[in-house]
Design a protein around this motif. Structure first.
Motif, PDB file in Angstrom:
ATOM      1  N   LEU A  24      -0.895   8.008   0.568  1.00 52.48           N
ATOM      2  CA  LEU A  24      -2.290   7.892   0.162  1.00 52.48           C
ATOM      3  C   LEU A  24      -2.565   6.436  -0.190  1.00 52.48           C
ATOM      4  CD1 LEU A  24      -2.654  11.084  -2.049  1.00 52.48           C
ATOM      5  CD2 LEU A  24      -3.314  10.763   0.332  1.00 52.48           C
ATOM      6  N   TRP A  25      -3.412   5.802   0.588  1.00 52.71           N
ATOM      7  CA  TRP A  25      -3.748   4.410   0.388  1.00 52.71           C
ATOM      8  C   TRP A  25      -5.127   4.295  -0.243  1.00 52.71           C
ATOM      9  CZ3 TRP A  25      -0.695   0.195   1.376  1.00 52.71           C
ATOM     10  CH2 TRP A  25       0.505   0.448   2.040  1.00 52.71           C
ATOM     11  N   ALA A  26      -5.315   3.260  -1.050  1.00 53.26           N
ATOM     12  CA  ALA A  26      -6.600   3.027  -1.703  1.00 53.26           C
ATOM     13  C   ALA A  26      -6.899   1.534  -1.698  1.00 53.26           C
ATOM     14  CB  ALA A  26      -6.564   3.542  -3.138  1.00 53.26           C
ATOM     15  N   GLY A  88       2.910   5.502  -3.953  1.00 56.87           N
ATOM     16  CA  GLY A  88       4.310   5.943  -4.032  1.00 56.87           C
ATOM     17  C   GLY A  88       4.610   6.911  -2.911  1.00 56.87           C
ATOM     18  N   ALA A  89       4.165   6.590  -1.755  1.00 53.55           N
ATOM     19  CA  ALA A  89       4.310   7.454  -0.594  1.00 53.55           C
ATOM     20  C   ALA A  89       5.760   7.798  -0.327  1.00 53.55           C
ATOM     21  CB  ALA A  89       3.733   6.757   0.625  1.00 53.55           C
TER      22      ALA A  89
END
Length: 96
Positions: A24-26, A88-89
């Protein structure tokens, strides 16, 4: 206990025990460098004010340029910065 089609102790779907979470990227504002950068450009001759940390310098340049050349149209360019970060993929849902 058994549900129809699902073995006991195991949940259906991508988040069953031991499954890895998707990455999950932001995007977040980058506060580590300078803040907002402002520039101005004449829309007639494309001359520019140069970059400044505030809008006052480019605004003064526009007025001086208008007085000197008679050009009255300007483009204000504002630039800010941001960074992509990951949550923290690849960690397991159950912490394993």
């Amino acid at each position: 206990m058994r549900r129809e089609g699902i073995a006991a102790g195991r949940m259906a779907g991508p988040y069953h025990r031991g499954a890895r979470r998707p990455k999950l990227w932001a995007l977040r504002a980058d506060r580590s460098g300078s803040g907002l950068i402002t520039e101005a450009e004449c829309t007639t001759c494309h001359d520019g004010s140069g970059a400044a940390d505030d809008g006052r310098g480019p605004a003064v340049w526009c007025l001086a340029h208008a007085e000197e050349t008679g050009h009255t149209g300007f483009r204000r360019i504002r630039t800010d910065f941001f960074r992509a970060s990951c949550d923290g993929a690849g960690e397991s849902v159950d912490g394993a």
